[in-house]
Design a protein around this motif. Structure first.
Motif, PDB file in Angstrom:
ATOM      1  N   THR A  86       0.811  -1.220   0.000  1.00 34.25           N
ATOM      2  CA  THR A  86       0.000   0.000   0.000  1.00 34.25           C
ATOM      3  C   THR A  86       0.846   1.271   0.000  1.00 34.25           C
ATOM      4  O   THR A  86       0.287   2.375   0.003  1.00 34.25           O
ATOM      5  N   TYR A 126     -17.601  -1.450  -1.297  1.00 31.13           N
ATOM      6  CA  TYR A 126     -16.165  -1.643  -1.136  1.00 31.13           C
ATOM      7  C   TYR A 126     -15.824  -2.344   0.178  1.00 31.13           C
ATOM      8  O   TYR A 126     -14.967  -1.895   0.945  1.00 31.13           O
ATOM      9  N   ASP A 128     -13.903  -5.030   2.116  1.00 25.56           N
ATOM     10  CA  ASP A 128     -12.649  -5.757   1.943  1.00 25.56           C
ATOM     11  C   ASP A 128     -12.425  -6.668   3.144  1.00 25.56           C
ATOM     12  O   ASP A 128     -12.919  -6.407   4.238  1.00 25.56           O
ATOM     13  N   GLU A 130      -9.653  -8.701   5.778  1.00 31.42           N
ATOM     14  CA  GLU A 130      -8.309  -8.643   6.351  1.00 31.42           C
ATOM     15  C   GLU A 130      -8.208  -9.717   7.424  1.00 31.42           C
ATOM     16  O   GLU A 130      -8.700  -9.526   8.535  1.00 31.42           O
ATOM     17  N   SER A 163     -13.261  -4.185   6.215  1.00 28.69           N
ATOM     18  CA  SER A 163     -13.085  -2.734   6.083  1.00 28.69           C
ATOM     19  C   SER A 163     -13.894  -2.202   4.914  1.00 28.69           C
ATOM     20  O   SER A 163     -13.860  -2.781   3.819  1.00 28.69           O
ATOM     21  N   ARG A 165     -13.668   0.355   2.431  1.00 27.33           N
ATOM     22  CA  ARG A 165     -12.472   1.115   2.064  1.00 27.33           C
ATOM     23  C   ARG A 165     -12.763   2.570   1.675  1.00 27.33           C
ATOM     24  O   ARG A 165     -11.950   3.448   1.984  1.00 27.33           O
ATOM     25  N   ASP A 166     -13.878   2.845   1.006  1.00 23.93           N
ATOM     26  CA  ASP A 166     -14.106   4.242   0.630  1.00 23.93           C
ATOM     27  C   ASP A 166     -14.350   5.104   1.868  1.00 23.93           C
ATOM     28  O   ASP A 166     -13.825   6.216   1.964  1.00 23.93           O
ATOM     29  N   GLN A 168     -13.158   4.419   4.791  1.00 20.56           N
ATOM     30  CA  GLN A 168     -11.869   4.464   5.480  1.00 20.56           C
ATOM     31  C   GLN A 168     -10.994   5.597   4.954  1.00 20.56           C
ATOM     32  O   GLN A 168     -10.204   6.181   5.692  1.00 20.56           O
ATOM     33  N   GLY A 177     -14.355   3.463   8.368  1.00 18.10           N
ATOM     34  CA  GLY A 177     -14.288   2.273   7.537  1.00 18.10           C
ATOM     35  C   GLY A 177     -14.179   0.978   8.304  1.00 18.10           C
ATOM     36  O   GLY A 177     -14.360  -0.101   7.726  1.00 18.10           O
ATOM     37  N   ALA A 254      -8.419  -4.538  -1.953  1.00 13.45           N
ATOM     38  CA  ALA A 254      -8.273  -3.184  -2.477  1.00 13.45           C
ATOM     39  C   ALA A 254      -7.161  -3.085  -3.507  1.00 13.45           C
ATOM     40  O   ALA A 254      -7.242  -2.280  -4.436  1.00 13.45           O
ATOM     41  N   TRP A 259     -13.611  -6.834  -4.628  1.00 12.87           N
ATOM     42  CA  TRP A 259     -14.363  -6.527  -3.422  1.00 12.87           C
ATOM     43  C   TRP A 259     -15.298  -7.674  -3.085  1.00 12.87           C
ATOM     44  O   TRP A 259     -15.758  -8.408  -3.963  1.00 12.87           O
TER      45      TRP A 259
END
Length: 284
Positions: A86, A126, A128, A130, A163, A165-166, A168, A177, A254, A259
């Motif tokens: 990232t 979006y 995601d 983890e 998460s 993401r948008d 976040q 997020g 991401a 997604w």
């Protein structure tokens, strides 16, 4: 010992998960929940493990192992691999890792138990995944010395730090997020710390629809379990049942623009513990 919190027709209880089924320790021990069990010490529970089981896994609805944590603390970008994947996207210099852990908080309403649906919110597409190793605190403490920090771990579990993401990225704080309702997952149970002789041997794999997306080995962590506990305890008086989410490796959706969608299934596996499995559904 594998300890699970679950719901059956007559209410919520908790118990030991064995190869033969689940022993209902809520009924047999008189101890109210896993958090209280950790406070009193898991050795007090061993006398109840020789009896008959009370439930099969199919009989119960799995809930997050700890229902009333005082603190649920996530650590952002705590693996070298995820930091690197990232770095360009976030405008960071590769290889220059943070000096201190990056903390955020999760609400207990933001995650579900094993086999329960994680939700794609109506306001975003979006979601995601983890996959992370969760530490559950078993001994309270403040300003804990790093050399003694592992003594404060009561157990380990799987966590999906789902998460949005948008949201976040709406600001430099990730709280929005990380806290959508039912966007993460925790479980399927807690493995007590006495069953893990060396946490450095833990590993993790995340799969989406059977495809491996993430792999974690402990040398990928930027801050170790002991370092996280020591640092966090300078800020929070850590309580029994507190949860620390220790970081997710590379391979998040991401980066590949993949997604989570309704009909997907996400599995987070820690071999010594088990597999946290959750279907993905669209929220209304």
């Amino acid at each position: 010992m594998k300890l699970a919190t679950f719901q059956v027709d007559d209410g919520i209880s908790w118990g030991a998960v064995t190869d033969k089924g689940i022993i209902d320790l809520g009924k047999k021990s008189g101890i109210t929940d896993i958090k209280q069990g950790l406070k009193e010490g898991v050795r007090h529970l061993e006398e109840f493990l020789s009896g008959d089981t009370d439930w099969s896994a199919a009989d119960v609805k799995f809930l997050p192992p700890i229902l009333d944590s005082s603190h649920i603390i996530g650590i952002g970008l705590n693996t070298k691999s995820h930091f690197e994947e990232t770095a360009e996207l976030m405008g960071r210099e590769p290889g220059v890792y943070p000096k201190f852990p990056r903390l955020f908080m999760r609400s207990p309403f933001s995650y579900v138990g094993h086999q329960q649906p994680m939700l794609v919110p109506s306001t975003s597409s979006y979601l995601d995944y983890e996959g992370e190793i969760a530490i559950i605190i078993g001994k309270e403490g403040r300003n804990i010395d790093k050399n003694n920090a592992l003594e404060h771990i009561g157990g380990y579990s799987c966590f999906n730090d789902g998460s949005i993401r948008d949201y976040q990225m709406h600001s430099n704080q990730v709280t929005a997020g990380k806290n959508f309702a039912s966007s993460g997952a925790f479980g399927p149970w807690l493995l007590t710390a006495d069953e893990v002789s060396d946490p450095n041997n833990l590993s993790l794999t995340t799969r989406v629809n059977g495809e491996v997306r993430q792999r974690l080995e402990m040398d990928d962590l930027i801050f170790s379990f002991a370092e996280l506990i020591s640092y966090i305890s300078q800020i929070f008086p850590l309580q029994v049942g507190d949860v620390i989410l220790t970081g997710s490796p590379e391979g998040v959706g991401a980066i590949s623009n993949r997604w989570l969608q309704q009909g997907d299934t996400v599995e987070v596996t820690i071999p010594q513990i088990g597999t946290l499995c959750n279907p993905i559904q669209q929220d209304n």
